[in-house]
Design a protein around this motif. Structure first.
Motif, PDB file in Angstrom:
ATOM      1  N   ALA A  32      -7.862 -38.308  34.257  1.00  0.00           N
ATOM      2  CA  ALA A  32      -8.851 -37.184  35.050  1.00  0.00           C
ATOM      3  C   ALA A  32      -9.052 -36.225  34.171  1.00  0.00           C
ATOM      4  CB  ALA A  32      -7.813 -36.729  35.891  1.00  0.00           C
ATOM      5  N   VAL A  33      -8.220 -35.834  33.054  1.00  0.00           N
ATOM      6  CA  VAL A  33      -8.516 -34.932  31.882  1.00  0.00           C
ATOM      7  C   VAL A  33      -9.604 -35.607  31.187  1.00  0.00           C
ATOM      8  CG1 VAL A  33      -7.688 -34.143  29.816  1.00  0.00           C
ATOM      9  CG2 VAL A  33      -6.186 -34.084  31.954  1.00  0.00           C
ATOM     10  N   ASP A  34      -9.626 -36.665  30.834  1.00  0.00           N
ATOM     11  CA  ASP A  34     -11.110 -37.244  30.050  1.00  0.00           C
ATOM     12  C   ASP A  34     -12.172 -37.130  30.873  1.00  0.00           C
ATOM     13  OD1 ASP A  34      -9.244 -37.802  27.938  1.00  0.00           O
ATOM     14  OD2 ASP A  34      -8.942 -39.902  28.668  1.00  0.00           O
ATOM     15  N   SER A  35     -12.066 -37.457  32.386  1.00  0.00           N
ATOM     16  CA  SER A  35     -13.397 -37.232  32.927  1.00  0.00           C
ATOM     17  C   SER A  35     -13.823 -35.975  33.095  1.00  0.00           C
ATOM     18  CB  SER A  35     -13.013 -38.027  34.549  1.00  0.00           C
ATOM     19  OG  SER A  35     -14.058 -38.043  35.275  1.00  0.00           O
ATOM     20  N   LEU A  36     -12.859 -35.011  33.354  1.00  0.00           N
ATOM     21  CA  LEU A  36     -13.403 -33.757  33.645  1.00  0.00           C
ATOM     22  C   LEU A  36     -13.887 -33.207  32.221  1.00  0.00           C
ATOM     23  CD1 LEU A  36     -13.022 -31.455  35.594  1.00  0.00           C
ATOM     24  CD2 LEU A  36     -11.002 -30.821  34.561  1.00  0.00           C
ATOM     25  N   HIS A  38     -15.666 -35.113  30.204  1.00  0.00           N
ATOM     26  CA  HIS A  38     -16.929 -35.591  30.164  1.00  0.00           C
ATOM     27  C   HIS A  38     -17.748 -34.943  30.988  1.00  0.00           C
ATOM     28  CE1 HIS A  38     -19.899 -38.739  29.524  1.00  0.00           C
ATOM     29  NE2 HIS A  38     -19.807 -38.879  31.084  1.00  0.00           N
ATOM     30  N   SER A  39     -17.333 -34.526  32.320  1.00  0.00           N
ATOM     31  CA  SER A  39     -18.465 -33.706  33.002  1.00  0.00           C
ATOM     32  C   SER A  39     -18.784 -32.609  32.536  1.00  0.00           C
ATOM     33  CB  SER A  39     -17.501 -33.735  34.456  1.00  0.00           C
ATOM     34  OG  SER A  39     -17.331 -34.951  34.996  1.00  0.00           O
ATOM     35  N   PHE A  40     -17.735 -31.990  32.048  1.00  0.00           N
ATOM     36  CA  PHE A  40     -18.224 -30.442  31.425  1.00  0.00           C
ATOM     37  C   PHE A  40     -19.070 -30.539  30.329  1.00  0.00           C
ATOM     38  CE2 PHE A  40     -16.870 -26.951  28.633  1.00  0.00           C
ATOM     39  CZ  PHE A  40     -17.256 -25.948  29.419  1.00  0.00           C
ATOM     40  N   LYS A  41     -18.829 -31.711  29.613  1.00  0.00           N
ATOM     41  CA  LYS A  41     -19.915 -31.710  28.370  1.00  0.00           C
ATOM     42  C   LYS A  41     -21.290 -32.143  29.074  1.00  0.00           C
ATOM     43  CE  LYS A  41     -20.414 -34.379  24.154  1.00  0.00           C
ATOM     44  NZ  LYS A  41     -19.938 -35.409  23.229  1.00  0.00           N
ATOM     45  N   LYS A  42     -21.461 -33.136  29.889  1.00  0.00           N
ATOM     46  CA  LYS A  42     -22.515 -33.637  30.550  1.00  0.00           C
ATOM     47  C   LYS A  42     -23.176 -32.594  31.329  1.00  0.00           C
ATOM     48  CE  LYS A  42     -24.137 -37.458  33.485  1.00  0.00           C
ATOM     49  NZ  LYS A  42     -23.776 -38.366  34.583  1.00  0.00           N
ATOM     50  N   LYS A  43     -22.540 -31.497  31.712  1.00  0.00           N
ATOM     51  CA  LYS A  43     -23.281 -30.441  32.287  1.00  0.00           C
ATOM     52  C   LYS A  43     -23.572 -29.383  31.434  1.00  0.00           C
ATOM     53  CE  LYS A  43     -21.322 -31.018  37.038  1.00  0.00           C
ATOM     54  NZ  LYS A  43     -22.658 -31.483  37.833  1.00  0.00           N
ATOM     55  N   GLY A  44     -23.531 -29.466  30.128  1.00  0.00           N
ATOM     56  CA  GLY A  44     -23.888 -28.618  29.138  1.00  0.00           C
ATOM     57  C   GLY A  44     -22.826 -27.478  28.804  1.00  0.00           C
ATOM     58  N   GLY A  45     -21.611 -27.666  29.185  1.00  0.00           N
ATOM     59  CA  GLY A  45     -20.811 -26.679  29.003  1.00  0.00           C
ATOM     60  C   GLY A  45     -20.216 -26.620  27.516  1.00  0.00           C
ATOM     61  N   TYR A  46     -20.106 -27.449  26.840  1.00  0.00           N
ATOM     62  CA  TYR A  46     -19.977 -27.190  25.474  1.00  0.00           C
ATOM     63  C   TYR A  46     -21.014 -26.747  24.596  1.00  0.00           C
ATOM     64  CZ  TYR A  46     -15.686 -30.276  26.049  1.00  0.00           C
ATOM     65  OH  TYR A  46     -14.628 -30.691  26.369  1.00  0.00           O
TER      66      TYR A  46
END
Length: 211
Positions: A32-36, A38-46
């Motif tokens: 779940a942590v890894d998926s979260l 990934h989602s954060f990065k995919k949405k441009g958060g990083y």
């Protein structure tokens, strides 16, 4: 005669900073942590956070301080070994200066400066919003409460678990030792009984032979 100097105070214990890989998470929670992430990065958060941090760094005093420190260390290295550094190939000279910079702590200070500019609260809020969308408000709130432990609390729990494992291990060792002792006692009694039976049998044979 002057009084002896007072002993220096004991240094405060260093609290270990825990990473996600250090925490006692189940495989499902790690996934779940890894998926979260990934989602954060995919949405441009990083990318968004990196741009904000870099913009803050460039407009703060940190960049000037780091640049000044780098130049000071480089100049000192050149002053110490002018012939060597100025005659070496650029890549080799850069490697020597880079090593000096690393030893001087300038990189660590730069990392600390950049780390202080990261808006962790905003990142956490975005991550929790993503998680809330995945599992719902109620479950997300439960996770928030469980994840609110400080590094100190995690350190205390880790120490407590370690002590409990040591206690259980000691108890198991004591049980094993008692078991071995009991086995020795049983064997000794069996050996003594066998010797008595053999002695009785020999005496019975001698008595019969005399008759």
């Amino acid at each position: 005669m002057s009084d002896a100097p007072a002993p220096a105070p004991a240094p405060a214990p260093v609290v270990r900073k825990f990473k996600a890989s250090d925490l006692p998470l189940t495989q499902a929670k790690r996934a779940a942590v890894d998926s979260l992430a990934h989602s954060f990065k995919k949405k441009g958060g990083y990318d968004a956070e990196r741009k904000q941090v870099w913009a803050k760094f460039e407009t703060s005093d940190y960049e000037a301080q780091v640049t000044k420190h780098i130049l000071e260390v480089a100049e000192k290295e050149i002053d110490k070994n002018p012939t060597q550094l100025l005659t070496l190939e650029r890549t080799k000279a850069a490697a020597l200066i880079d090593g000096a910079l690393d030893r001087s702590g300038v990189y660590q200070k730069a990392e600390e400066a950049i780390s202080s500019l990261i808006n962790r609260g905003a990142i956490e809020a975005q991550l929790r919003e993503l998680r809330r969308a995945e599992i719902g408000d109620e479950e997300a709130e439960k996770e928030r409460l469980l994840g609110a432990k400080t590094d100190e609390e995690y350190a205390a729990e880790t120490a407590a678990r370690r002590e409990e494992r040591e206690r259980v291990r000691a108890e198991l060792q004591a049980v094993e030792e008692k078991k071995r002792q009991l086995e020795r006692e049983i064997k000794e009694k069996e050996d003594a009984k066998r010797r008595e039976e053999e002695k009785a049998a020999r005496e019975a044979r001698r008595k019969k032979e005399k008759e």
